[in-house]
Design an enzyme around this catalytic site. Structure first.
Site, short mmCIF file in Angstrom:
data_model
loop_
_atom_site.label_atom_id
_atom_site.label_comp_id
_atom_site.label_asym_id
_atom_site.label_seq_id
_atom_site.Cartn_x
_atom_site.Cartn_y
_atom_site.Cartn_z
N HIS A 157 1.06 -1.44 -0.09
CA HIS A 157 -0.23 -0.07 0.62
C HIS A 157 1.07 1.48 0.12
CE1 HIS A 157 -3.59 -2.47 1.06
NE2 HIS A 157 -2.59 -3.60 1.85
N GLU A 291 9.46 8.32 -16.89
CA GLU A 291 8.43 9.08 -16.94
C GLU A 291 7.97 8.99 -18.67
OE1 GLU A 291 8.49 13.01 -13.61
OE2 GLU A 291 8.73 13.87 -15.86
#
Length: 463
Positions: A157, A291
């Site tokens: 998480h 990216e």
């Protein structure tokens, strides 16, 4: 200009049709495969005495001349030629004459011609991408070998969970890409069958030898059914799917590299060679390579969905819709090749900040599970009760501004008197990592086995 197929027509093609119908602007990418396929076809026709040996020699000579012209940028691509197949055939007739040049297309159709050209392209690119995946796995394995004792937080998480080694983390990606390699390999084996000789859809009455051309073009054998052969684009869909899964994996790695290079993490520093700056903020160092790869994932997904949609519900056999099969594949292949090359080179020059990785391990109480396991194994306390006691210890550590691995024995005893000095060893972060000796775990003993497995895989998978 007269078309090669114009005998049945009484009017010339509209200029609008020529522009809309043509694929030569992009399928010229297949020129080498088209010539290779045509040479194999000519040799077979001569072997079967459909062509004379002299005719075959002239055809092969002409095709090799065209190959040189295209490579040397001396070939004129014209939109009225429709596609690379017609362009080459027309030029061949100009070089050796229509009488002989026109015989090359005996016993084949553009349907099986384009299918074999495209399949050869996909098979070659499959091998090229597979080899680049191996290079990337090798780099990840090298990083692992150098970082067996480099502690870092493992996450669930995106929250600190348990201490692991950087080696262990890198090997997780190595195993992802290992599956990708096998996926490409399986596709190569499954699709190594030649459609050449299927003709338009039903085969040909000429006495051809499809096994010869399949062998000549490095296929295992010819395809079994002509109707399926000319309408099949599963091989194109498979490489698009394989690239999509590959990019799902690269995007996960790149996402972590982006996070790790941020001021909040400072786990890594990407080399200046693979970073960019800001046009307005002088201090910026941006992870643009990671990216871009992350961003290109959407691009390759789109190409897969596009071809799946194109092929949906097409009746047998060939339909012009299938001309839309190539641009997305060409794009995804080029995207995959360039991305894998630069990602691999960037990883080789990336520096890992071991101090910050260790510092991050002292946030989030990573060895809490070890304390709970200790209470179960050493003190025979039921796990749910051990979980509750450990939670209380975590709460106490937080109230003191400490990580659980830094808390004193007296503090631990204040929560449960049965806790003894062994608990301090259990809470040690390095010991926590080393405790996980189960097969596939993060202990050095296990990680070394994983490294050897990857080494063996690389040794046995060279293309």
């Amino acid at each position: 200009m007269e078309k090669m197929w114009q005998g049945r027509f009484n009017e010339s093609s509209s200029k609008l049709l020529e522009e809309f119908n043509a694929s030569i602007s992009f399928d010229k990418e297949l020129f080498e495969y088209d010539i290779k396929g045509s040479i194999a076809h000519a040799k077979m026709l001569a072997n079967q005495q459909i062509l004379t040996n002299d005719e075959k020699e002239k055809i092969v000579f002409g095709l090799n001349q065209i190959l040189g012209e295209i490579r040397e940028d001396k070939f004129e691509f014209k939109i009225e030629d429709e596609d690379i197949h017609m362009a080459i055939e027309k030029r061949l007739s100009e070089i050796i004459g229509k009488e002989i040049g026109g015989k090359l297309h005996t016993a084949r159709s553009r349907n099986d011609q384009v299918a074999v050209d495209f399949k050869m392209y996909v098979m070659d690119k499959n091998l090229e991408i597979s080899n680049l995946i191996l290079n990337l796995i090798s780099t990840l394995n090298s990083i692992a070998k150098n970082n067996l004792d480099t502690l870092m937080p493992g996450f669930t998480h995106l929250q600190h969970a348990q201490p692991v080694s950087l080696a262990f983390h890198m090997l997780a990606y190595a195993n992802m890409f290992k599956r990708d390699f096998y996926r490409f390999k399986d596709s190569f084996e499954r699709n190594s069958f030649s459609p050449l000789g299927s003709a338009a859809l039903a085969g040909t009455p000429h006495n051809i030898d499809r096994f010869f051309t399949a062998n000549e073009l490095n296929f295992k054998s010819p395809t079994s059914n002509a109707l399926d052969s000319v309408s099949n684009r599963d091989f194109a869909l498979e490489i698009l799917f394989n690239i999509s899964v590959l990019f799902m994996h690269t995007s996960r790695l790149c996402e972590e590299l982006i996070l790790w290079s941020s001021s909040e993490f400072k786990f890594i520093e990407i080399s200046d060679k693979f970073s960019t700056g800001s046009s307005i903020m002088p201090q910026k160092k941006n992870p643009d390579v990671a990216e871009l790869i992350r961003g290109k994932t959407g691009r390759v997904y789109g190409n897969l969905i596009s071809l799946l949609t194109t092929m949906k519900a097409l009746p047998l056999a060939y339909n012009k819709d299938m001309q839309e099969d190539k641009e997305g594949v060409f794009d995804s292949v080029k995207t995959a090749i360039s991305s894998l090359i630069i990602l691999n080179e960037m990883l080789k020059t990336t520096k890992f900040n071991k101090d910050n990785l260790l510092k991050a391990c002292k946030m989030g109480h990573l060895s809490a599970t070890d304390l709970a396991d200790y209470l179960v194994k050493e003190k025979n306390i039921p796990f749910r009760q051990a979980h509750f006691i450990t939670g209380k210890c975590v709460s106490l550590a937080e109230s003191k501004g400490l990580d659980l691995s830094e808390i004193s024995l007296d503090d631990l005893k204040s929560i449960d008197k049965s806790i003894d000095e062994k608990a301090l060893d259990v809470l040690n972060l390095q010991n926590s990592k080393e405790a996980r000796k189960s097969y596939g775990g993060t202990a050095n003993e296990s990680v070394r086995k994983q490294i050897v497995e990857i080494d063996e895989f690389l040794k046995n998978s060279q293309i």
